[in-house]
Design a protein around this motif. Structure first.
Motif, mmCIF file in Angstrom:
data_model
loop_
_atom_site.group_PDB
_atom_site.id
_atom_site.type_symbol
_atom_site.label_atom_id
_atom_site.label_comp_id
_atom_site.label_asym_id
_atom_site.label_seq_id
_atom_site.Cartn_x
_atom_site.Cartn_y
_atom_site.Cartn_z
ATOM 1 N N THR A 1 0.801 -1.230 0.000
ATOM 2 C CA THR A 1 0.000 0.000 0.000
ATOM 3 C C THR A 1 0.831 1.276 0.000
ATOM 4 O O THR A 1 0.316 2.347 -0.287
ATOM 5 N N GLY A 2 2.107 1.166 0.387
ATOM 6 C CA GLY A 2 2.961 2.339 0.467
ATOM 7 C C GLY A 2 2.778 3.136 1.757
ATOM 8 O O GLY A 2 3.401 4.173 1.936
ATOM 9 N N LYS A 3 1.911 2.650 2.659
ATOM 10 C CA LYS A 3 1.668 3.350 3.917
ATOM 11 C C LYS A 3 2.861 3.202 4.854
ATOM 12 O O LYS A 3 3.476 2.140 4.930
ATOM 13 N N LYS A 4 3.158 4.258 5.587
ATOM 14 C CA LYS A 4 4.216 4.232 6.594
ATOM 15 C C LYS A 4 3.607 3.709 7.901
ATOM 16 O O LYS A 4 2.578 4.192 8.355
ATOM 17 N N LEU A 5 4.253 2.702 8.486
ATOM 18 C CA LEU A 5 3.762 2.070 9.698
ATOM 19 C C LEU A 5 4.836 2.105 10.775
ATOM 20 O O LEU A 5 6.024 2.081 10.470
ATOM 21 N N GLU A 6 4.405 2.136 12.034
ATOM 22 C CA GLU A 6 5.350 2.170 13.146
ATOM 23 C C GLU A 6 4.943 1.139 14.193
ATOM 24 O O GLU A 6 3.765 0.982 14.499
ATOM 25 N N GLU A 7 5.916 0.421 14.724
ATOM 26 C CA GLU A 7 5.680 -0.595 15.747
ATOM 27 C C GLU A 7 6.623 -0.313 16.908
ATOM 28 O O GLU A 7 7.829 -0.169 16.722
ATOM 29 N N LEU A 8 6.064 -0.214 18.095
ATOM 30 C CA LEU A 8 6.867 -0.020 19.293
ATOM 31 C C LEU A 8 7.026 -1.361 19.997
ATOM 32 O O LEU A 8 6.035 -2.046 20.251
ATOM 33 N N CYS A 9 8.271 -1.714 20.297
ATOM 34 C CA CYS A 9 8.553 -3.007 20.898
ATOM 35 C C CYS A 9 9.825 -2.877 21.735
ATOM 36 O O CYS A 9 10.789 -2.249 21.294
ATOM 37 N N PRO A 10 9.851 -3.442 22.926
ATOM 38 C CA PRO A 10 11.074 -3.385 23.734
ATOM 39 C C PRO A 10 12.249 -4.047 23.006
ATOM 40 O O PRO A 10 12.065 -4.992 22.243
ATOM 41 N N SER A 11 13.441 -3.559 23.226
ATOM 42 C CA SER A 11 14.620 -4.073 22.524
ATOM 43 C C SER A 11 14.947 -5.518 22.888
ATOM 44 O O SER A 11 15.690 -6.183 22.187
ATOM 45 N N THR A 12 14.373 -6.014 23.963
ATOM 46 C CA THR A 12 14.634 -7.389 24.373
ATOM 47 C C THR A 12 13.690 -8.392 23.719
ATOM 48 O O THR A 12 13.848 -9.589 23.890
ATOM 49 N N HIS A 13 12.694 -7.913 22.960
ATOM 50 C CA HIS A 13 11.727 -8.799 22.307
ATOM 51 C C HIS A 13 12.115 -9.026 20.845
ATOM 52 O O HIS A 13 12.741 -8.178 20.226
ATOM 53 N N ASN A 14 11.697 -10.159 20.326
ATOM 54 C CA ASN A 14 11.908 -10.458 18.909
ATOM 55 C C ASN A 14 10.762 -9.885 18.088
ATOM 56 O O ASN A 14 9.636 -9.797 18.569
ATOM 57 N N MET A 15 11.062 -9.548 16.849
ATOM 58 C CA MET A 15 10.026 -9.073 15.929
ATOM 59 C C MET A 15 9.960 -10.026 14.744
ATOM 60 O O MET A 15 10.982 -10.513 14.276
ATOM 61 N N ASP A 16 8.741 -10.305 14.295
ATOM 62 C CA ASP A 16 8.562 -11.158 13.126
ATOM 63 C C ASP A 16 8.839 -10.353 11.864
ATOM 64 O O ASP A 16 8.452 -9.183 11.752
ATOM 65 N N VAL A 17 9.495 -10.983 10.924
ATOM 66 C CA VAL A 17 9.816 -10.361 9.645
ATOM 67 C C VAL A 17 9.240 -11.250 8.547
ATOM 68 O O VAL A 17 9.479 -12.456 8.538
ATOM 69 N N PRO A 18 8.476 -10.690 7.627
ATOM 70 C CA PRO A 18 7.880 -11.515 6.575
ATOM 71 C C PRO A 18 8.924 -11.956 5.546
ATOM 72 O O PRO A 18 9.918 -11.265 5.311
ATOM 73 N N ASN A 19 8.686 -13.123 4.950
ATOM 74 C CA ASN A 19 9.498 -13.572 3.824
ATOM 75 C C ASN A 19 8.882 -12.985 2.562
ATOM 76 O O ASN A 19 7.709 -13.223 2.271
ATOM 77 N N VAL A 20 9.678 -12.244 1.833
ATOM 78 C CA VAL A 20 9.201 -11.588 0.618
ATOM 79 C C VAL A 20 9.890 -12.238 -0.575
ATOM 80 O O VAL A 20 11.113 -12.377 -0.586
ATOM 81 N N SER A 21 9.101 -12.656 -1.562
ATOM 82 C CA SER A 21 9.705 -13.202 -2.777
ATOM 83 C C SER A 21 9.411 -12.265 -3.941
ATOM 84 O O SER A 21 8.352 -11.638 -4.021
ATOM 85 N N ARG A 22 10.378 -12.185 -4.824
ATOM 86 C CA ARG A 22 10.283 -11.319 -5.998
ATOM 87 C C ARG A 22 10.451 -12.215 -7.212
ATOM 88 O O ARG A 22 11.456 -12.907 -7.344
ATOM 89 N N ARG A 23 9.434 -12.239 -8.080
ATOM 90 C CA ARG A 23 9.489 -13.077 -9.278
ATOM 91 C C ARG A 23 9.149 -12.259 -10.509
ATOM 92 O O ARG A 23 8.380 -11.301 -10.444
#
Length: 100
Positions: free
Chosen positions: A8-30
């Protein structure tokens, strides 16, 4: 963490303590060869191995204009770049197919 949504091109922000893990999506480009643009606004695509794909919607904006100009008006053979992540996909770019 600040990120830009690739669909969508929208800017998003997530607040998370530095001791926690964050999920990262797998992106494929074909890259697919564009075969046709249907009347109901979907791209008919073919992969390198010959499989066809007809469920990618024509994006709005600049990419759609580029598809219309290169494929429809100029009749060129074009390839489209499709990003896929988290069950979503979108066409992000169009380029002229290399001549064989």
């Amino acid at each position: 963490m600040v990120a830009i949504d690739i669909f969508t091109g929208k800017k998003l922000e997530e607040l998370c303590p530095s001791t926690h893990n964050m999920d990262v999506p797998n992106v494929s480009r074909r890259e697919f060869q564009l075969l046709d643009v249907t009347d109901d606004g979907f791209l008919s695509l073919m992969s390198d191995n010959g499989d066809t794909k007809d469920d990618c919607k024509v994006p709005e904006g600049e990419v759609a204009d580029k598809i219309n100009k290169m494929f429809t008006e100029e009749g060129k053979d074009v390839n489209v770049i499709v990003l896929t992540a988290m069950g979503e996909e979108t066409c992000i770019d169009v380029k002229e197919a290399p001549q064989k």
